[in-house]
Design a protein around this motif. Sequence first.
Motif, mmCIF file in Angstrom:
data_model
loop_
_atom_site.group_PDB
_atom_site.id
_atom_site.type_symbol
_atom_site.label_atom_id
_atom_site.label_comp_id
_atom_site.label_asym_id
_atom_site.label_seq_id
_atom_site.Cartn_x
_atom_site.Cartn_y
_atom_site.Cartn_z
ATOM 1 N N ILE A 136 33.526 38.891 42.540
ATOM 2 C CA ILE A 136 32.064 38.973 42.680
ATOM 3 C C ILE A 136 31.413 38.847 41.294
ATOM 4 O O ILE A 136 30.439 38.114 41.107
ATOM 5 C CB ILE A 136 31.660 40.292 43.383
ATOM 6 N N LEU A 138 41.688 37.767 36.496
ATOM 7 C CA LEU A 138 42.463 38.744 37.272
ATOM 8 C C LEU A 138 43.848 39.007 36.662
ATOM 9 O O LEU A 138 44.673 39.676 37.265
ATOM 10 C CB LEU A 138 42.622 38.287 38.720
ATOM 11 N N LEU A 151 36.276 42.684 43.788
ATOM 12 C CA LEU A 151 35.094 43.059 43.001
ATOM 13 C C LEU A 151 34.991 42.206 41.738
ATOM 14 O O LEU A 151 33.900 41.795 41.335
ATOM 15 C CB LEU A 151 35.163 44.544 42.623
ATOM 16 N N GLU A 152 36.135 41.913 41.135
ATOM 17 C CA GLU A 152 36.133 41.048 39.946
ATOM 18 C C GLU A 152 35.670 39.633 40.296
ATOM 19 O O GLU A 152 34.998 38.984 39.505
ATOM 20 C CB GLU A 152 37.538 40.987 39.319
ATOM 21 N N LEU A 165 46.037 39.472 46.102
ATOM 22 C CA LEU A 165 44.919 40.155 45.452
ATOM 23 C C LEU A 165 44.534 41.406 46.238
ATOM 24 O O LEU A 165 44.839 41.533 47.414
ATOM 25 C CB LEU A 165 43.706 39.213 45.360
ATOM 26 N N ASP A 166 43.861 42.345 45.555
ATOM 27 C CA ASP A 166 43.449 43.570 46.240
ATOM 28 C C ASP A 166 41.949 43.817 46.080
ATOM 29 O O ASP A 166 41.212 42.942 45.628
ATOM 30 C CB ASP A 166 44.284 44.769 45.761
ATOM 31 N N SER A 167 41.501 45.027 46.460
ATOM 32 C CA SER A 167 40.067 45.290 46.508
ATOM 33 C C SER A 167 39.401 45.245 45.126
ATOM 34 O O SER A 167 38.241 44.850 45.005
ATOM 35 C CB SER A 167 39.803 46.636 47.179
ATOM 36 N N ILE A 168 40.112 45.630 44.087
ATOM 37 C CA ILE A 168 39.515 45.554 42.738
ATOM 38 C C ILE A 168 39.361 44.087 42.339
ATOM 39 O O ILE A 168 38.357 43.691 41.748
ATOM 40 C CB ILE A 168 40.373 46.297 41.688
ATOM 41 N N ASP A 169 40.357 43.248 42.719
ATOM 42 C CA ASP A 169 40.254 41.817 42.440
ATOM 43 C C ASP A 169 39.034 41.224 43.135
ATOM 44 O O ASP A 169 38.331 40.386 42.574
ATOM 45 C CB ASP A 169 41.524 41.097 42.908
#
Lengths: 382, 201, 85
Positions: C48, C16, C45-46, C39-43
């Motif tokens: 996952i 991240l 997904l990362e 952390l945010d929504s892209i994090d």
Amino acid sequence: MKKIYLLDDAIISPLGFSISENLSAIRNKVSGLKFHENKRFDSGGFYAGVIENVTLNEHFSKIGNPESFTKLEKMILLSVHNILFKNPDLDKSKTSLIISSTKGNIDLLQENNGFPKKRVYLAELGKVIKDFFRFKSEPIIVSNACVSGGLGLAIAKRFIMAGKFEHAIIVGGDLVSDFVVSGFQSFQALSEYPCKPFSKNRNGISLGEAAAALLVSSKKGIGANNICLIGDASANDASHISAPSRTAEGLHKSIQNALQEAQITSEEIQYVSAHGTATIFNDEMESIAFNKSGLEDVPVNSFKGYYGHTLGASALLESILTKHSLLNNELYPSLNFDEPGVSKPLNVIENLKNTPLKYAVKTASGFGGCNLALVFKKEENE
Amino acid sequence: MSNPYKISNFVRIRDQRIFHGEKKLFSCEEATHLKRFLKESYKFLNISYPKFHKMDALCKLGILAAEVLFKNMEIPTDTALVFSNSASSLETDKKHKILMEATVSPAVFVYTLPNIVLGEISIKHKLQSENAFFISDKFNAGLLADYSEILLDTSKADAVVCGWIEWKNAEYDVFLCLISKEGEVSFSEENLEELYRFENE
Amino acid sequence: MSDLRTRLKQSIIEQLNLEEFEVEDIANDEALFGDGLGLDSIDALELIVLLEKEYGIKLTEPQQGKEIFISIDKMAEYIEAHRTK
């Protein structure tokens, strides 16, 4: 009033290669979304609107050699050709070419595709289109995520109003490439069935490919009625690069500014062509923006159930459909909508309806936090 | 045709150097690669913004340039961003292409659009304004000047940041101008072109 | 046990790009989203992707992540119970 006229148009899509085929499919609730096998998916594939290569080549062979151009180029060339064919007297020295695409020929990143390496650049795509039709000036290329097509139209208006040129052909196009499919999949943004905009059980987008082209001018057309673009605005959310704003500020501001320029109020709007990608967050955000703007009772649809999300083409494609909606006094159904599924009330169009129409709003939003609103008006000739 | 607007300020980033107007602000003396230069610049400019490290190089260049441009000034609310380049997001596209063969990274994919840099700058500086990203094979002063002037004339923007932001094959070239009613240098296609060429010698 | 947590922290910092964090800066029970690591929504997904790549765990519902990515402790517990590599 500052306005430009929307004249001839063209759509190249899985629903057909002419406007009449596309409109007829929409009236009959026929979708271009089909299941496509792909081993990236546990389910064995995904739903998308894909143009058949055989059909495309068949059409294209009438204007050029299908071997010499990429799929996207053929789609775009055909759509522009359809317009020029109907307007043989168009003065190209006074006509600007505006191209909207998010990823252009990105599929050429694959090795051994038979095309020179530089063809992957969007400027090369512009050169191919310009040279094919012998346009005089350099094309203006817009790459602004999913608002690109509509922004191209807004840009045309802005330049024409400033007297920079008299006419413009705006063309938008994008492909369903493995590049984009794999990316949206990693975002868990793809629906496992054909997308269901604004529905309760929606769970993501379906991708689609299309090219759409539109001739606009400072001068009105010869028809009895003319559609004009009378207001346009864009605004960034300044909130997140991939998630829409939870408060819908950017889209709300875009709608307000576009209405203000058009000098009309939300009460006069009779139809809203939404972005409606069918992701949980996009549709929710739009419902908030429409409610904040006083558009909650206005009939609204999304065309994504027919075409999927055609990215850089979508907002232009849907503007063209909005034009026909106004001209034909028809409200087109929002395909795949069943149970309401956004927190704010919306008046989603479920069946084809004939009703007198004069004013419409088109909206779009995209990655990078961008938002766009366009206001259209039908002008009846005396 | 003259207009009432001025090139209030400009920033240039290339060849391991950052210029603010004609003044050299920062440089990495020894030859170094882009990643290190971006990190050193971030430290030098004293930016405290952890998100910076998550961005691709195009966005990092944009954030650095905006930081220099907006230093010690109150940014007009409707400051539009009108950027351009030739390579779009090609370097990150190539990275995504490689990852596609193994595991795709959403944090890489999200940067495969050129206008993400407009979003990153808008977030950092709270700009809910007009955005446009143009692609042209080389710096097109005429297009940028015309479009920026239209945005200002039609009150769609109070100020405009326009320019060029390119990242291609480890090379980078940033030239951004703040256009408003303040300043000495008239805003014209010729002046834009000259300022861009000047540093390029 | 604690090895898994340390390795997890290293992977998260690396994946991240949390350049301004060291392993010692992250407490096992600290919130990963919101105030904690921010952390945010892209994090999400990362994370996952990270679970799948490093531990062979496949999350199919984005919702699942919300219950797992609460803290390093919660993630480690989930990995221990579900890992396939």
